[in-house]
Write a protein that holds these residues in place. Sequence first.
Motif, PDB file in Angstrom:
ATOM      1  N   GLU A 180       0.828  -1.203   0.000  1.00  0.00           N
ATOM      2  CA  GLU A 180       0.000   0.000   0.000  1.00  0.00           C
ATOM      3  C   GLU A 180       0.866   1.257   0.000  1.00  0.00           C
ATOM      4  O   GLU A 180       0.595   2.222  -0.736  1.00  0.00           O
ATOM      5  CB  GLU A 180      -0.928   0.002   1.215  1.00  0.00           C
ATOM      6  CG  GLU A 180      -1.747   1.279   1.402  1.00  0.00           C
ATOM      7  CD  GLU A 180      -2.673   1.585   0.236  1.00  0.00           C
ATOM      8  OE1 GLU A 180      -3.149   2.737   0.149  1.00  0.00           O
ATOM      9  OE2 GLU A 180      -2.930   0.694  -0.595  1.00  0.00           O
ATOM     10  N   ARG A 192       2.409   1.790  -3.351  1.00  0.00           N
ATOM     11  CA  ARG A 192       1.436   2.377  -4.277  1.00  0.00           C
ATOM     12  C   ARG A 192       1.321   3.875  -4.044  1.00  0.00           C
ATOM     13  O   ARG A 192       1.302   4.668  -5.003  1.00  0.00           O
ATOM     14  CB  ARG A 192       0.067   1.710  -4.093  1.00  0.00           C
ATOM     15  CG  ARG A 192      -1.004   2.201  -5.069  1.00  0.00           C
ATOM     16  CD  ARG A 192      -2.391   1.714  -4.679  1.00  0.00           C
ATOM     17  NE  ARG A 192      -2.813   2.268  -3.388  1.00  0.00           N
ATOM     18  CZ  ARG A 192      -3.281   3.511  -3.236  1.00  0.00           C
ATOM     19  NH1 ARG A 192      -3.385   4.326  -4.278  1.00  0.00           N
ATOM     20  NH2 ARG A 192      -3.657   3.937  -2.046  1.00  0.00           N
ATOM     21  N   GLN A 193       1.247   4.276  -2.774  1.00  0.00           N
ATOM     22  CA  GLN A 193       1.108   5.699  -2.456  1.00  0.00           C
ATOM     23  C   GLN A 193       2.330   6.510  -2.875  1.00  0.00           C
ATOM     24  O   GLN A 193       2.211   7.682  -3.247  1.00  0.00           O
ATOM     25  CB  GLN A 193       0.879   5.872  -0.951  1.00  0.00           C
ATOM     26  CG  GLN A 193      -0.475   5.386  -0.467  1.00  0.00           C
ATOM     27  CD  GLN A 193      -0.582   5.474   1.043  1.00  0.00           C
ATOM     28  OE1 GLN A 193       0.349   5.152   1.783  1.00  0.00           O
ATOM     29  NE2 GLN A 193      -1.724   5.950   1.519  1.00  0.00           N
ATOM     30  N   THR A 244      -3.549  10.436   1.378  1.00  0.00           N
ATOM     31  CA  THR A 244      -3.620  10.997   0.030  1.00  0.00           C
ATOM     32  C   THR A 244      -4.996  11.586  -0.282  1.00  0.00           C
ATOM     33  O   THR A 244      -5.212  12.087  -1.382  1.00  0.00           O
ATOM     34  CB  THR A 244      -3.281   9.924  -1.017  1.00  0.00           C
ATOM     35  OG1 THR A 244      -4.173   8.817  -0.858  1.00  0.00           O
ATOM     36  CG2 THR A 244      -1.842   9.441  -0.850  1.00  0.00           C
TER      37      THR A 244
END
Length: 479
Positions: free
Chosen positions: A267, A270-271, A302
């Motif tokens: 995760e 991805r960010q 985000t």
Amino acid sequence: MDLIIIGSGFGGLGMAFHAARQGQRFLVLERAEDVGGTWRDNIYPGVACDTQSHHYSFSFAPNPDWSRRFAPGPEIHAYLRDTANRFGITRNIRFGCNVTRLRFDMADTLWHVESSRGIFRARTVVSAMGQLTEPAFPALPGLADFAGPVLHTARWDAGFSASGKRIGVIGTGASAIQLVPELAAEAGHLTLFQRSAPWMCPKDDRDFTESEKRRFRRFPLWQRLYRYSIYWSWERSWPEFLDGSRRQKRRSREMLEWLDGQVASPELRRQMTPDYPLGCKRVLLSDTFLPALERPNVDVCTAQIRRVTPGGVELAGGTSIDLDMLALATGFTAQEFLPGLAVIGAEGKELHEVWEEAGGAEGYLGIMVPGFPNFFMMYGPNTNLGHNSIVFMLECQAHFISKAIRRLHRSNKKTIAIDSHEMAGYQQTLQDELARTAWAGNCTSWYKTGSDKITSNWSTTTLGYWLKSRFWPKRLSVD
């Protein structure tokens, strides 16, 4: 005076060195009470340079005793103080002198410099105010109502303690990646609010050993060669900033592979994966930022911030995050060249109005503007870099300006200015070259205006800039 210089950062002190060497009568007008520019003003935890120390220094004042490959901010500030004192520049500085207006008088062909300490007059004026001086504050509803401290990285409170506090950091630019690891080590919890992920690569920072420092002191030529090696290693990276080039694609893959190896969480990977071309925004260097994001007391958010409340922030989805403090790592108003300074030229026009008509700031080599004789800029439009040291560019500019002033004095003429046709041809070529670069890509950055005109960055190699600064433009008005 022969010359008035506005500002005492790297640009102003470099220009003052040349003026002193030429025997000119000059003054440096500085609004603060100390030299140093951005390195005086930025005191946030972790502040440091992302250009290597031996290259981020004057060629005429090498420092063999840098503590690290990438010097911390206080050390750079101390270096600038030492340089000003060592070359006798300090006695020519008027501190606490805020310049607000320049007006060129055609009757006496002098610049009238209006300041908080009165009016000065000089044949020539050099603005060395810098580009990264005025902090940019986000337009967030409710920001003024936040109950806790709100600190911008460029206006930090040295007495602030992060210990045990719930901290929100807004921004993931060059200052944020230095600040976050320092705050995260003390904070009870830290939330990083990110609009877009930055392109990052390892910094490979380390201390210099005592034996290395001794070698630099004993063998100045070795230190100079070390400096050259840094310059050429960065200069060779220029093709990475050409949009769609092989070098850009290869370097992008290398950075993404490095990111995968640094971050265990899918995760978080991805960010932290950028969604725009390499170089479209400033490429960042850090060894500590990504590990800090994996700490148990750190979250990356985000989601868009809807508004700031007295006790924290409310996100677009309605979720609230409670905070004790807000840190704004939101950069500078980099597109506002010469902020707070009105410059009235020979025809009575104000410089900012001329730039507004042109759709953004312009200057020949970022130094001269038609209609503004005997006026020069340092770190002006289109002189910022993505791949090398700004100090190199500043020294090129100081050399060019010194040569112009010397030519003016020796010719017994009164004014020197760039021709408007020369400027138009230069600007067209510049923008055509910039259209090939990553900075023209589909992203929002401080490199360009709202109309997507790139006004910050130089369009090719620093070697190309050096060559142009060594030759006179074909059409130069000397009267």
